[in-house]
Scaffold this motif. Sequence first.
Motif, PDB file in Angstrom:
ATOM      1  N   VAL A  25       8.950 -27.621 -27.459  1.00  0.00           N
ATOM      2  CA  VAL A  25       8.864 -27.287 -28.907  1.00  0.00           C
ATOM      3  C   VAL A  25       8.807 -26.220 -29.859  1.00  0.00           C
ATOM      4  CG1 VAL A  25       8.995 -30.013 -28.667  1.00  0.00           C
ATOM      5  CG2 VAL A  25       6.768 -28.678 -28.499  1.00  0.00           C
ATOM      6  N   ARG A  26       9.633 -25.008 -29.129  1.00  0.00           N
ATOM      7  CA  ARG A  26       9.038 -23.894 -29.812  1.00  0.00           C
ATOM      8  C   ARG A  26       8.296 -23.411 -31.229  1.00  0.00           C
ATOM      9  NH1 ARG A  26      13.043 -22.347 -25.183  1.00  0.00           N
ATOM     10  NH2 ARG A  26      10.820 -21.410 -24.134  1.00  0.00           N
ATOM     11  N   ASP A  27       9.006 -24.665 -32.008  1.00  0.00           N
ATOM     12  CA  ASP A  27       9.891 -24.201 -33.257  1.00  0.00           C
ATOM     13  C   ASP A  27       8.825 -25.008 -34.621  1.00  0.00           C
ATOM     14  OD1 ASP A  27      10.805 -26.499 -32.457  1.00  0.00           O
ATOM     15  OD2 ASP A  27      12.980 -26.281 -33.901  1.00  0.00           O
ATOM     16  N   ASN A  28       8.218 -26.266 -33.855  1.00  0.00           N
ATOM     17  CA  ASN A  28       7.289 -26.863 -35.016  1.00  0.00           C
ATOM     18  C   ASN A  28       5.931 -27.373 -33.882  1.00  0.00           C
ATOM     19  OD1 ASN A  28       6.154 -29.208 -36.352  1.00  0.00           O
ATOM     20  ND2 ASN A  28       7.930 -30.092 -36.550  1.00  0.00           N
ATOM     21  N   ILE A  29       4.728 -26.936 -34.238  1.00  0.00           N
ATOM     22  CA  ILE A  29       3.794 -27.138 -33.409  1.00  0.00           C
ATOM     23  C   ILE A  29       3.578 -28.668 -33.776  1.00  0.00           C
ATOM     24  CG2 ILE A  29       1.976 -27.194 -35.085  1.00  0.00           C
ATOM     25  CD1 ILE A  29       0.554 -25.595 -33.194  1.00  0.00           C
ATOM     26  N   HIS A  30       3.877 -29.510 -35.153  1.00  0.00           N
ATOM     27  CA  HIS A  30       3.723 -30.869 -34.848  1.00  0.00           C
ATOM     28  C   HIS A  30       4.499 -32.088 -34.342  1.00  0.00           C
ATOM     29  CE1 HIS A  30       1.505 -30.364 -38.709  1.00  0.00           C
ATOM     30  NE2 HIS A  30       0.968 -30.422 -37.300  1.00  0.00           N
ATOM     31  N   SER A  31       5.264 -31.346 -32.705  1.00  0.00           N
ATOM     32  CA  SER A  31       5.372 -31.736 -31.881  1.00  0.00           C
ATOM     33  C   SER A  31       4.765 -32.087 -30.463  1.00  0.00           C
ATOM     34  CB  SER A  31       6.351 -31.080 -31.484  1.00  0.00           C
ATOM     35  OG  SER A  31       7.248 -29.985 -32.575  1.00  0.00           O
ATOM     36  N   LEU A  32       5.214 -33.290 -30.229  1.00  0.00           N
ATOM     37  CA  LEU A  32       4.764 -33.687 -28.876  1.00  0.00           C
ATOM     38  C   LEU A  32       4.816 -32.934 -27.895  1.00  0.00           C
ATOM     39  CD1 LEU A  32       4.035 -36.418 -30.086  1.00  0.00           C
ATOM     40  CD2 LEU A  32       4.692 -37.533 -27.539  1.00  0.00           C
ATOM     41  N   PRO A  33       3.783 -32.374 -27.226  1.00  0.00           N
ATOM     42  CA  PRO A  33       4.128 -31.459 -25.456  1.00  0.00           C
ATOM     43  C   PRO A  33       4.961 -31.833 -25.095  1.00  0.00           C
ATOM     44  CG  PRO A  33       1.523 -31.854 -26.219  1.00  0.00           C
ATOM     45  CD  PRO A  33       2.503 -33.134 -26.352  1.00  0.00           C
ATOM     46  N   SER A  34       5.912 -30.287 -24.483  1.00  0.00           N
ATOM     47  CA  SER A  34       7.222 -31.144 -23.567  1.00  0.00           C
ATOM     48  C   SER A  34       6.787 -32.236 -22.105  1.00  0.00           C
ATOM     49  CB  SER A  34       7.662 -29.926 -22.880  1.00  0.00           C
ATOM     50  OG  SER A  34       7.265 -28.927 -22.532  1.00  0.00           O
ATOM     51  N   ALA A  35       5.291 -32.052 -21.318  1.00  0.00           N
ATOM     52  CA  ALA A  35       4.463 -32.683 -20.605  1.00  0.00           C
ATOM     53  C   ALA A  35       5.448 -31.803 -19.284  1.00  0.00           C
ATOM     54  CB  ALA A  35       4.522 -33.813 -21.144  1.00  0.00           C
ATOM     55  N   CYS A  36       5.770 -30.775 -18.861  1.00  0.00           N
ATOM     56  CA  CYS A  36       6.635 -31.386 -17.370  1.00  0.00           C
ATOM     57  C   CYS A  36       5.627 -31.065 -16.636  1.00  0.00           C
ATOM     58  CB  CYS A  36       7.768 -29.917 -17.876  1.00  0.00           C
ATOM     59  SG  CYS A  36       8.482 -29.857 -15.979  1.00  0.00           S
ATOM     60  N   GLY A  37       5.630 -31.270 -15.553  1.00  0.00           N
ATOM     61  CA  GLY A  37       4.738 -32.220 -14.559  1.00  0.00           C
ATOM     62  C   GLY A  37       3.716 -32.235 -15.245  1.00  0.00           C
ATOM     63  N   PRO A  38       2.296 -32.293 -14.096  1.00  0.00           N
ATOM     64  CA  PRO A  38       0.969 -32.757 -14.845  1.00  0.00           C
ATOM     65  C   PRO A  38       0.211 -32.166 -15.133  1.00  0.00           C
ATOM     66  CG  PRO A  38       0.923 -32.568 -12.304  1.00  0.00           C
ATOM     67  CD  PRO A  38       2.971 -32.202 -12.916  1.00  0.00           C
ATOM     68  N   LEU A  39       1.102 -31.186 -16.521  1.00  0.00           N
ATOM     69  CA  LEU A  39       0.090 -30.266 -17.478  1.00  0.00           C
ATOM     70  C   LEU A  39      -0.185 -29.306 -16.896  1.00  0.00           C
ATOM     71  CD1 LEU A  39      -2.625 -32.420 -19.606  1.00  0.00           C
ATOM     72  CD2 LEU A  39       0.404 -31.750 -19.776  1.00  0.00           C
ATOM     73  N   ASP A  40       0.891 -28.874 -15.752  1.00  0.00           N
ATOM     74  CA  ASP A  40       0.715 -27.409 -15.483  1.00  0.00           C
ATOM     75  C   ASP A  40      -0.615 -27.155 -14.250  1.00  0.00           C
ATOM     76  OD1 ASP A  40       3.079 -26.525 -16.670  1.00  0.00           O
ATOM     77  OD2 ASP A  40       1.387 -26.347 -18.390  1.00  0.00           O
ATOM     78  N   GLY A  41      -0.958 -27.889 -14.072  1.00  0.00           N
ATOM     79  CA  GLY A  41      -1.577 -27.948 -12.795  1.00  0.00           C
ATOM     80  C   GLY A  41      -3.288 -27.887 -13.290  1.00  0.00           C
ATOM     81  N   THR A  42      -3.373 -28.101 -14.854  1.00  0.00           N
ATOM     82  CA  THR A  42      -5.173 -27.343 -15.276  1.00  0.00           C
ATOM     83  C   THR A  42      -4.771 -29.187 -15.779  1.00  0.00           C
ATOM     84  OG1 THR A  42      -4.476 -25.022 -15.437  1.00  0.00           O
ATOM     85  CG2 THR A  42      -6.332 -26.550 -16.341  1.00  0.00           C
ATOM     86  N   PRO A  43      -6.961 -29.093 -15.268  1.00  0.00           N
ATOM     87  CA  PRO A  43      -7.471 -30.547 -16.342  1.00  0.00           C
ATOM     88  C   PRO A  43      -7.097 -30.577 -17.849  1.00  0.00           C
ATOM     89  CG  PRO A  43      -8.969 -29.416 -14.875  1.00  0.00           C
ATOM     90  CD  PRO A  43      -7.902 -28.463 -15.162  1.00  0.00           C
ATOM     91  N   ILE A  44      -6.855 -31.329 -18.196  1.00  0.00           N
ATOM     92  CA  ILE A  44      -6.785 -31.777 -19.180  1.00  0.00           C
ATOM     93  C   ILE A  44      -7.824 -31.520 -20.470  1.00  0.00           C
ATOM     94  CG2 ILE A  44      -7.038 -34.299 -19.467  1.00  0.00           C
ATOM     95  CD1 ILE A  44      -4.904 -34.714 -21.378  1.00  0.00           C
TER      96      ILE A  44
END
Length: 351
Positions: free
Chosen positions: A240-259
């Motif tokens: 969601v590159r064009d709008n920060i007021h978007s939900l994140p893409s959440a591809c996988g468990p957040l890139d392997g980093t604790p939230i």
Amino acid sequence: MIQVFRLLIATLLFLSPMLSAQEEAALDTVSGNQIRHITGDLYRAGTGAWHSIFLVTDAGIILADPLNTPYATWLKEQLDERFDVPVRYIIYSHSHFDHAGGAGVFADTATIIAHERVAINMDGRYPQMPGDMIDRNNNGLIDREDIMIPTNADPGICGMGNNFFDRNDLNGDGVMTPAELQVDIVLPDIFYSERMTLTLGGKTVELIHPGKNHGDDMTVVYFPQERVVFAADMIADALVRDNIHSLPSACGPLDGTPIAEWISSYQAVEELDFDIFAGGHGDFFTKDEVASSRQFLQDLQSAVSDGMAQGLSLDEMKQQVMLEQYVDWEYYERLRGKNIEAAYLNLTQFR
Ligand SMILES: [Zn+2]
């Protein structure tokens, strides 16, 4: 995909009243490359949906993220034409091939700087990869399934392109080595661990490691006089590159980093004194907009933690955790469940 990016650029240009004639002229209509003035001697340059940033000083240019060799070659020509100084420093936002490639174009004049973990991610072992791309069979090679299982699980969100693997298996032997994936990336000359101050031509740039998030070797680049921050992929997410007021893409468990580390990474950026966040993707954002994205992650974290404490299953949470305060955000319908799943997997993994 390239067509979509071109359309996006055309739309942004069309809609942006701030763009001067000079800046419009900077758009290379053949390649889709562009240069845009930010403030003072600071500029954003980019190709398609990928951006770099550069600061011009009397003693040379400081550039963050050369992206790839074709783009860097174009950029070098542009810089040579417009400014009579060479690129003296290149900073990598992180080691992923689509941001750190291309620095070889500037090798004769530039010193390359990155976070110290970039050295580990480039030492020949399986590097940290985004999304859910992990060494599934632990053989140290980037097999087709390492890329295509997460990609095929949700091609609209995690897509790397059908030919991603074949394009990067350069010798066509059916396995992609880390060296093949990183063939366009030059090993940095200087590494730092927490913070580094760079001065050139009387100007200052701060490099800050915000902790782990999208990658484990991230650098936030802060231009204090210009009050601008640059970082790639950790804010203004990959889809969601064009709008920060978007939900994140959440591809996988957040890139392997604790939230929790994602949240503290955002907070490290928010501690900086800035007006414009000009990142590796997306439009320019304010500090308040960055804060609202961090708040989303905190609300997601607490809602899913509460659900887990109540003994709800993932399916039950997807039904019941509505995050209703974000109903107006872009991709809410499409990504709410995926964000809950990502947070659930993340909180289970890093409990
Ligand atoms: Zn990345």
